[in-house]
Each structure stands twice: as C-alpha cells, then as structure tokens.
Design a protein around this motif. Sequence first.
Motif, PDB file in Angstrom:
ATOM      1  N   GLY A 185       1.971 -17.468  21.728  1.00 53.28           N
ATOM      2  CA  GLY A 185       1.272 -18.322  22.687  1.00 53.28           C
ATOM      3  C   GLY A 185       2.041 -19.530  23.164  1.00 53.28           C
ATOM      4  O   GLY A 185       1.476 -20.403  23.833  1.00 53.28           O
ATOM      5  N   GLY A 186       3.332 -19.615  22.831  1.00 52.58           N
ATOM      6  CA  GLY A 186       4.150 -20.741  23.279  1.00 52.58           C
ATOM      7  C   GLY A 186       4.859 -20.449  24.586  1.00 52.58           C
ATOM      8  O   GLY A 186       4.641 -19.405  25.209  1.00 52.58           O
ATOM      9  N   SER A 187       5.725 -21.364  25.004  1.00 56.13           N
ATOM     10  CA  SER A 187       6.486 -21.199  26.241  1.00 56.13           C
ATOM     11  C   SER A 187       7.729 -20.372  25.961  1.00 56.13           C
ATOM     12  O   SER A 187       8.563 -20.762  25.129  1.00 56.13           O
ATOM     13  N   GLU A 188       7.877 -19.247  26.687  1.00 54.44           N
ATOM     14  CA  GLU A 188       9.012 -18.361  26.433  1.00 54.44           C
ATOM     15  C   GLU A 188      10.354 -19.053  26.645  1.00 54.44           C
ATOM     16  O   GLU A 188      11.322 -18.793  25.922  1.00 54.44           O
ATOM     17  N   ILE A 189      10.430 -19.927  27.640  1.00 48.95           N
ATOM     18  CA  ILE A 189      11.708 -20.591  27.925  1.00 48.95           C
ATOM     19  C   ILE A 189      12.133 -21.468  26.760  1.00 48.95           C
ATOM     20  O   ILE A 189      13.331 -21.558  26.431  1.00 48.95           O
ATOM     21  N   LEU A 190      11.176 -22.117  26.098  1.00 46.02           N
ATOM     22  CA  LEU A 190      11.503 -22.912  24.909  1.00 46.02           C
ATOM     23  C   LEU A 190      11.941 -22.007  23.763  1.00 46.02           C
ATOM     24  O   LEU A 190      12.801 -22.381  22.957  1.00 46.02           O
ATOM     25  N   GLY A 191      11.356 -20.834  23.695  1.00 51.20           N
ATOM     26  CA  GLY A 191      11.770 -19.859  22.681  1.00 51.20           C
ATOM     27  C   GLY A 191      13.210 -19.424  22.891  1.00 51.20           C
ATOM     28  O   GLY A 191      13.976 -19.273  21.933  1.00 51.20           O
ATOM     29  N   ILE A 192      13.604 -19.232  24.163  1.00 55.31           N
ATOM     30  CA  ILE A 192      14.988 -18.875  24.470  1.00 55.31           C
ATOM     31  C   ILE A 192      15.926 -20.012  24.074  1.00 55.31           C
ATOM     32  O   ILE A 192      16.985 -19.782  23.461  1.00 55.31           O
ATOM     33  N   VAL A 193      15.545 -21.239  24.431  1.00 58.81           N
ATOM     34  CA  VAL A 193      16.378 -22.402  24.091  1.00 58.81           C
ATOM     35  C   VAL A 193      16.541 -22.522  22.578  1.00 58.81           C
ATOM     36  O   VAL A 193      17.650 -22.765  22.073  1.00 58.81           O
ATOM     37  N   LEU A 194      15.458 -22.346  21.836  1.00 61.00           N
ATOM     38  CA  LEU A 194      15.530 -22.427  20.380  1.00 61.00           C
ATOM     39  C   LEU A 194      16.437 -21.342  19.821  1.00 61.00           C
ATOM     40  O   LEU A 194      17.240 -21.594  18.908  1.00 61.00           O
ATOM     41  N   GLY A 195      16.321 -20.125  20.365  1.00 64.24           N
ATOM     42  CA  GLY A 195      17.183 -19.041  19.915  1.00 64.24           C
ATOM     43  C   GLY A 195      18.646 -19.321  20.191  1.00 64.24           C
ATOM     44  O   GLY A 195      19.519 -19.074  19.347  1.00 64.24           O
ATOM     45  N   LEU A 196      18.945 -19.852  21.379  1.00 63.44           N
ATOM     46  CA  LEU A 196      20.330 -20.197  21.721  1.00 63.44           C
ATOM     47  C   LEU A 196      20.849 -21.340  20.852  1.00 63.44           C
ATOM     48  O   LEU A 196      22.037 -21.391  20.524  1.00 63.44           O
ATOM     49  N   LEU A 197      19.951 -22.260  20.489  1.00 65.26           N
ATOM     50  CA  LEU A 197      20.335 -23.355  19.595  1.00 65.26           C
ATOM     51  C   LEU A 197      20.855 -22.811  18.268  1.00 65.26           C
ATOM     52  O   LEU A 197      21.835 -23.322  17.710  1.00 65.26           O
ATOM     53  N   LEU A 198      20.239 -21.761  17.771  1.00 59.10           N
ATOM     54  CA  LEU A 198      20.618 -21.197  16.478  1.00 59.10           C
ATOM     55  C   LEU A 198      21.947 -20.437  16.523  1.00 59.10           C
ATOM     56  O   LEU A 198      22.482 -20.059  15.472  1.00 59.10           O
ATOM     57  N   VAL A 199      22.462 -20.180  17.735  1.00 61.37           N
ATOM     58  CA  VAL A 199      23.764 -19.499  17.844  1.00 61.37           C
ATOM     59  C   VAL A 199      24.741 -20.339  18.659  1.00 61.37           C
ATOM     60  O   VAL A 199      25.689 -19.819  19.245  1.00 61.37           O
ATOM     61  N   HIS A 200      24.511 -21.641  18.717  1.00 59.25           N
ATOM     62  CA  HIS A 200      25.371 -22.542  19.504  1.00 59.25           C
ATOM     63  C   HIS A 200      26.819 -22.464  19.004  1.00 59.25           C
ATOM     64  O   HIS A 200      27.065 -22.371  17.796  1.00 59.25           O
ATOM     65  N   PRO A 201      27.799 -22.502  19.925  1.00 55.96           N
ATOM     66  CA  PRO A 201      29.210 -22.409  19.512  1.00 55.96           C
ATOM     67  C   PRO A 201      29.657 -23.503  18.547  1.00 55.96           C
ATOM     68  O   PRO A 201      30.634 -23.313  17.811  1.00 55.96           O
ATOM     69  N   ASP A 202      28.973 -24.649  18.523  1.00 56.02           N
ATOM     70  CA  ASP A 202      29.349 -25.727  17.605  1.00 56.02           C
ATOM     71  C   ASP A 202      28.980 -25.414  16.157  1.00 56.02           C
ATOM     72  O   ASP A 202      29.424 -26.110  15.237  1.00 56.02           O
ATOM     73  N   LEU A 203      28.138 -24.391  15.959  1.00 55.49           N
ATOM     74  CA  LEU A 203      27.733 -24.001  14.612  1.00 55.49           C
ATOM     75  C   LEU A 203      28.704 -22.962  14.065  1.00 55.49           C
ATOM     76  O   LEU A 203      29.257 -22.154  14.806  1.00 55.49           O
TER      77      LEU A 203
END
Length: 478
Positions: A185-203
């Motif tokens: 029930g959340g915003s899909e775009i925020l879900g995409i951003v969160l997912g990309l955060l977890l695979v950010h190149p700085d990590l």
Amino acid sequence: MGKNYRETAEQVIEYLGGKDNIEQAAHCVTRLRIALKDESQIQLEQLQSVSLVKGAFMNAGVFQVVIGPVEVERVYAELIALTQMKSATVADVKEMGSKKLNPLQKLVKIFSDVFMPILPAIITAGLLMGLNNLIGAKDLFFAGKNLLEVYPNLQGVWDLINMMANTSFVFLPALVGWSATKRFGGSEILGIVLGLLLVHPDLLNAWNYGQAAAGLDGAKLPYFDILGWFSIEKVGYQGQILPILVAAYVLSKVELWLKKRVPSAIQLLVVPITSIVVTGVLALGIIGPVTRHIGNLLADGIVYVFDFAPVLGALLFGALYAPLVITGMHHMFIAIDLQLITQNGGTFIWPMIALSNIAQGSAALAMFWIAKKQNDKSMASTSALSAYFGITEPAMFGVNLSNKYPFYAAIIGSATAAIFITLNDVLAPAIGVGGLPAFISIMPQSMASFFVGMVIAVVIPVVMTFVLSRSKRLNNKA
C-alpha cells in the motif's frame, strides 16, 4: 465458438451457486479467479464436467477454474456480461479472498503477490544468462576451448548479453521494492528508490562482503560513522530478497502513518523524505544485517539437508513440488532460489522444478495415447505441450489430477529425476523457463546430467501412466 464460451460461462455461474454467490471475478493466463460468498454452494463434480473446464480448486481463499490460454479470456468476458459485474484484477480478487486465509496462507500469498509481477524480468535474465554461459563454456562445442576463444569477434556480443543478464539480479532490490511497496500500500516510486539505495555504488558489493568480513587479503568492512554514536556497515544487498522485502513493508507503514498525520499542504515535502530517511537508516543499520543473516541461515539449512541426505531431500522435493503447486506454496521457492544463487552462485532447486513440469507434461502426453474420446485426446495433447514449456496447470488440473493415476506417475518420474540430478550436483545460475527449454539456464558442466534427468522425467511418467492405466482397467474388469 462464441456460443460455447457463453454456455461455459453460464454453466460456471450455475455450478458456483449463481451470480449472487460471486463477489468478484478476474482471470490470469489460464484460470478464472473467483471470490465467492459461500463455498458450500459449489457443485464441483458438475463444474468439472463442463467441456472447456480443465480443473477447479480452492487456493488461498480464491476459487480457481482452469480453462487454458486465450479461451479463459473469452469465457471471462461472457461471465462478466452475464453477471453484470465490473471487471476486476487478480490482485482485487486475491485481496478479497485473503480475508479467509490463515497466517501461513497469508505469508505465502505475500510472496506470490510480490514475485509474480517481476517474474518475467527474472526469467528473461535467466535465459540470457544461460545463453551467456553457452558462449563462454569450455569443452561444450570445442575441446579445451569456448566459443569466445575460437571466435574472438563474439566478445562484444558476450559482454552485451552478460550486462543484460546481470541487470535484473544487480538491481533486484529495486524490482522487489517496487512490487512490495505496491503490495503493502505504499508508493511504488519510493520502493524503487529504497531498492536502489540498497545497491548504491558507494556500498561494498554484496558479493565481496564475505571476503571483507573474513579480512582476506587485508580487506576491511567500510562503515558510516554516525556522529560518533554508532556505525553502519557500507554494504550493499545485490541479489538479496529478504532485506528489501522487510524494508519495503516498513517503508509502506511509515509512509501511510505519516499521510494520516501530516497536513495535505506539506505532505509532498515531508512524507517522501521522512519515509526514505527513516527506512533507509533502518534498512542499512538493522533490517539489512539481520535479514541477510536469516537468509544465509535459510540457504545454509537447505544446503545442509541436501548435503546430509541428498537422496531423501531430492525424493521429498521431487514428489511434493506438484502437490505444493495446488496449494500455491510453490511461490515460496522463488525467494529460496534467488538466495541460493546469491550465496552459492547457483541453485539446485530450480532444475528440479523444471523436471517436475516435464514430468507432468509427459504423464499428460501418455494420456493422449490412452484416451478414447477425441475431446480427452485434444485436451491431453495441448496440455502436455503447455507443460513442456513451463505452464503445468492445464496438464495437472485438466488431465492428471482428474484421472489420478497420471498424477501419481508424474510424481514418481519427478522424484526419480530429482534424485539423479541432485546426486550429480546439477545447478542453475539463474531461474529460466521451466520445462524443455530449461536446459538453456543450466550450468554448462551440469548440462549432460540435466539432459539425462529430462529423459527420466519423460520416460518414467509415460511408462508408469501406461502401467497404472492397465492396472486400473484390470481392476475394473475384476
């Protein structure tokens, strides 16, 4: 033919207790999905005798009528016209049916709802990875060499396919984040951003985490130092499922909580940034490390069982997978496959699933030769072809389960084939299309053994179906 679809729809409505007993209806590729008010009004035997109906069963609070590809759309259109209901999506019907589920069924449903929308991307990646492996495998086409060494001009093609194949797995958390936040029930775009955060190149790349954690070659885990109060590992979650699944749930709950309390005039400014910051810190600091450990324990436990008792593990999985399809619990294995691929570089679960599909198709194919009626022959042949390309519902529900003994024959064949490929360490680096095309997604060194497994999954169900059919005829005569 239009009259047949309308008659089928009329009969389906009648045998489900009339249009007043139907709350919602939708359809997928092969099945009508119907939410009913009173399940006791179902006339199952009469429903299964309808010519276009290949099977019917209750799953996850939703009654499902197997029709088959293309024809299901036409029957559904007639059903909607006759009941004068609004068209609904599969998600709508599942949501209504979920009210009747127990906690375990609800958990399985979550996995199904999250993974089904992204399955095409995962399967595409698996097929491309299989093609990539064929090009790069030594001794497959030339002794001691691969195609790249023999034809150097293929290097660019190989690099391009490799990048395409890896995309879905590298950014898998973004795909899961989109699908999971939509489900919660959340915003899909925020879900995409969160997912990309977890695979950010700085990590730190998740695949190098083990080396850094063990301190090999002087490697150390990098950290975020938060004001000297606490530290967060700079580690990514490429290919991981559980971290983003739990984080997406938390994100959705935080976002929904804020929306109820933040004035609408400033929601766009406050809600997204607060949701991402709060969930991002929790995901990297707590959710990620904990769920990664849980996922590793789950994968290690499954590997241990198959290492300790490979024959028993393969026997149970090969025999029970098809019955699990009936309950819908087979969707759980997508997450397990992906965890095994991330942690060990390959999965031994998916090859067994592919062979189970072949076994169901082979049993249905045997019924094509055994059946006397033309309608039964037609259903068996088309269902077998469908199963050989990964869609087993028509074969399983329309042919094998309705006759019982072909279903038993398919289980025997599936279990035998599963034991063989398990003993020969057959692995798949990705999930591909089930059935006969599955060999494309098998590791090259395992391909010969998998082909033998395919032969077993074809021959044993066919032979056993004929044997059990003959036994049944003799018993009937007696």
